[in-house]
Design a protein around this motif. Sequence first.
Motif, mmCIF file in Angstrom:
data_model
loop_
_atom_site.group_PDB
_atom_site.id
_atom_site.type_symbol
_atom_site.label_atom_id
_atom_site.label_comp_id
_atom_site.label_asym_id
_atom_site.label_seq_id
_atom_site.Cartn_x
_atom_site.Cartn_y
_atom_site.Cartn_z
ATOM 1 N N GLU A 112 0.752 -1.089 0.055
ATOM 2 C CA GLU A 112 0.098 0.022 -0.121
ATOM 3 C C GLU A 112 0.802 1.152 -0.116
ATOM 4 O OE1 GLU A 112 -2.627 -0.385 3.178
ATOM 5 O OE2 GLU A 112 -3.768 -1.792 2.335
ATOM 6 N N THR A 146 2.006 1.697 -3.626
ATOM 7 C CA THR A 146 0.803 2.211 -4.534
ATOM 8 C C THR A 146 0.843 3.511 -4.036
ATOM 9 O OG1 THR A 146 0.090 -0.152 -4.479
ATOM 10 C CG2 THR A 146 -1.476 1.647 -4.846
ATOM 11 N N ALA A 147 0.705 4.181 -3.018
ATOM 12 C CA ALA A 147 0.185 5.434 -2.354
ATOM 13 C C ALA A 147 1.362 6.277 -2.957
ATOM 14 C CB ALA A 147 0.308 5.693 -1.128
ATOM 15 N N GLU A 159 0.641 6.324 -6.844
ATOM 16 C CA GLU A 159 -0.457 7.297 -7.080
ATOM 17 C C GLU A 159 -0.208 8.747 -6.743
ATOM 18 O OE1 GLU A 159 -3.498 5.822 -4.577
ATOM 19 O OE2 GLU A 159 -3.838 4.052 -5.924
ATOM 20 N N HIS A 160 0.633 9.161 -5.817
ATOM 21 C CA HIS A 160 0.855 10.565 -5.487
ATOM 22 C C HIS A 160 1.541 11.121 -6.744
ATOM 23 C CE1 HIS A 160 1.885 14.140 -3.435
ATOM 24 N NE2 HIS A 160 3.142 13.822 -3.644
ATOM 25 N N ALA A 162 1.470 9.935 -9.831
ATOM 26 C CA ALA A 162 0.492 10.331 -10.795
ATOM 27 C C ALA A 162 -0.339 11.473 -10.673
ATOM 28 C CB ALA A 162 -0.192 9.018 -10.923
ATOM 29 N N ALA A 163 -0.616 11.781 -9.465
ATOM 30 C CA ALA A 163 -1.603 12.643 -9.320
ATOM 31 C C ALA A 163 -1.098 14.403 -9.445
ATOM 32 C CB ALA A 163 -2.195 12.691 -7.860
ATOM 33 N N GLN A 201 -0.836 14.790 -13.218
ATOM 34 C CA GLN A 201 -2.176 15.039 -13.791
ATOM 35 C C GLN A 201 -2.577 16.322 -13.370
ATOM 36 O OE1 GLN A 201 -4.826 12.113 -12.189
ATOM 37 N NE2 GLN A 201 -4.034 10.529 -13.644
#
Length: 961
Positions: free
Chosen positions: A428, A431-432, A435-436, A438-439, A442
């Motif tokens: 996790e 993954t976090a 994702e951070h 990628a965020a 974006q």
Amino acid sequence: MSRIIRRWPQQAHACPVPAEPVSTLPPPDETAERTLFSVPTGAGTRARAPVTFPGYEILDELGRGGMGVVYKARHLGLNRLVALKVILGGPLARDEDKARFRIEAEAGARLHHPNIVQVYDVGECAGFAYMALELVEGGTLRQWQNGHPVAARDAARLASAVARAIHHAHERGIIHRDLKPANILLAQVAGSGAGPGNSDGTDGLQLPNVRPKVTDFGLAKALAGGTDLTGTGVLCGTPNYMAPEQVSGAPPGPSVDVYGLGALLFEMLAGRPPFAGSDAADVLNQILRTEAPDVRRLAPRAPRDLAVIVAKCLEKVPARRYATARDLADDLDRYLGAKPIAARPVGPAGRAWRWSRRHPVAAGFLLISSAGCLLTGGMALELLHSRNGERAARDTADAARREAEEQRAAAERTRDELARALAAAEREQATALAEHAAAVKQQGHADAARNQSEADLRVAGRVICDAVRELAREPRFADDELRGTRLLLLESGRAFCTSVLAGKSDTPEWLQMLADVSHWLGYLEARNDNHAGAAAEYGAAADAAGRWARKEPANPDARGRRCESLMCAAGALASLGRLDEAERAYREAAGLIEGVVAERAKLRHPLEGAERRRARELYDRWARLLHRRGNRADCERAARKALDHARELPTTGPAGGEHLRLVQLAHQGYAHALGALGRWDEGERQFAAALEVADRHPVLGPRDAPYSAARVGGLLELADYRHARNHPARADEAFREAVGTMERSFAAQPADAPDSWLSVELARACIRHANSLRARELTADAEKRYNQALGALAPVLRRAPGFRPAVDAASDARAGRAELYDRTGRHRASANEWAALADEDPRVRNRSRWELNGLHARLRAGDWRGAYDAGLCALGKRQPGWASAEQGLVWCLVAKQIGADPALSPEDRAVAAREAADNAVRCLEAARSAGEFENPGRLEWYAARAADFAPVRDRFDPKRR
């Protein structure tokens, strides 16, 4: 009468025999319900009716059902749109269909409720029974819902309105028996809109602002003594919405419609009817033997109170439902008002008792089985009690052993769970982190896209403003040929404003851009003669500038922009006759501009001159409005303020010539204001000052004969002033000096390339002189001046037929000449001039006025036949209310001249006068429909001409609503 007028309209046959038989359609089922009053089947094409129905004009076919076809039609007598329902098959229709058609008409005729489709007329033509119904073009509830759930509060509001309409029918002894979404029409109401979501948090479509209308009373049944087309035991209705007593063939009562209302509300909440199956037999069996499902099983977010109301409507036993449809509506209103409802939910015991009543055999079997299980269980307990002593010791040992094994297994499981939790935590965390990242990426893309979108929007706003600003400098931008360009710019500007309002509309930058674009949209609307639209756009610009000023109180640019938009909005409001609103706008704008000018002057800001120019224009426009309202004292004060600001403008430098022109105009405006107060000598001194300023202007004109346009304009204004002062000789002296100066320049210009603006200005000067001469009864000299104006414009119009200033000047010259003809007794020549003007003038309002002037000229010439023919042509045109009222007066005058014509026989006089009076009533009724007689001034106009309206005295009352 055929000897008087060559062409009279031929009467059409009322009911011709249809050219070919009309086939009937098979009766529809639930999967293809009737969609009457919905989308036309032949959009864009004219519907073909089997016969011509007297008094109706068929426009389109709206829909077909098993029993009839519905057309969109116009009732010619009342000039209103209706839905004309015609039975299929005509003379060959089944007796049962004819009887149901008659029942539906009788039931509809007895009901008058805003939520029930009204029946206007019933009749039969060539064997085809028909009835005229209220036209509802919003479609059916089934079409709008399309299988989707409806928001709970909207569904409750619609069901409450329908329930009150059904109670109205019950009170008059009529049961509908076929309530379903396909029989609920939605009439559009102003301000309608739809969207997802609602206020109570439930999901579903939000119902637009509509009024439900109940229709299709073809299966209606009277409560007492009515005809029922279904025999004993014959089903009547749509299977999915039938009450149990309808399925069993029992005599129906009002509770049948209460059940139908519950099914309707169920489908709005769940998106499907309460009972559905593979075929009709399956559905009917469920209705008889299966309890209605809880709507919250299909729509979990439906409010509990609404689910209880639905359950009470769908009770199998009629006595357990609401006693009346009004009780149901009251309970729905209590739910909408957040009050406790009267219905109560059924508990588990009640549901079990009802199930046993419906299934007595299964309930008895279950009771016997339960008793046997209790007896067997008692015996088993006794046996176990006897063995408890033996097993006690063994059980204790087994329990200790099992407890040890369980503790060891628990320890192993705990160890494994900790290992898995540690591994999951590591995954996790990885993954976090991904994702951070990628965020963040974006967000960067989103910020770049937003910045680019804002940049594009800024460019679009600047392009729109620059384009309109540049085109406004083109003299032909107001011509009809460029109307398409103006409409395209309006569309682009509105799209820009919508985008700004949907995004960053509260920052000073965007508020400034919104104010600029809205202001230019108001200019475009004014150019298109849409003064109401111009007032709205200028008002939006003033609002945006006001919000900008509140964001930046110290910025005078925001207040200056609001002042300019308010000034333009006042002009548009004055054009609409809304003088009080216009004066309020001028007063607020004056307060703003005085503050801005004071700030600029204190700082010696470079924009001080621009603000003073704006102030001069504002006070000048305000003075003209006050003069129009007869407020001469305030008019003089406003004109003096305009002159004060103009005198502060610098008359040297690049803008010196323009400032001199503004000073001259301010002197002239102040002179007119003084003249209105009777201070004529002071006004003459102001005109002398204006001419002195004009002599300081640069000289413009052809190289061989230059002239001062400023001095010519000042002389024309002085001439008008002296004419108003009743000094004709001195006025004529000023007119002749101005026109003579321009004639010399006009004669000196090149013949192959004449100056268009010089020609227009010369024509305008000749027209003003001619108007003055005509007012003094110098008709011969006035006619020469009118002809001179048209001669000056002729080469311009040959070279550029669409040049708007020249076209307008030519229309004014010909209108003045037509009035001159009429005043000198040449009424036929006047009528011909007015008719030609009406055909050629591009201004719509002027065309209506020219046509009316021509009709009056023909009547003054005693040519009632010519007036009759011209009036018939005008009858077929769409006219404003004031023009219809004036045409009604013309037809009354025609009727009076016909009645006094000795060349006609008494019979011909009576026929022709009656037809002229009929046309007068038709025009006056059209004026009433347009709201013309709601104006007190129009009522006074009618009363003052009571003698002229004698032919329609007993047939038209202007005060009747």
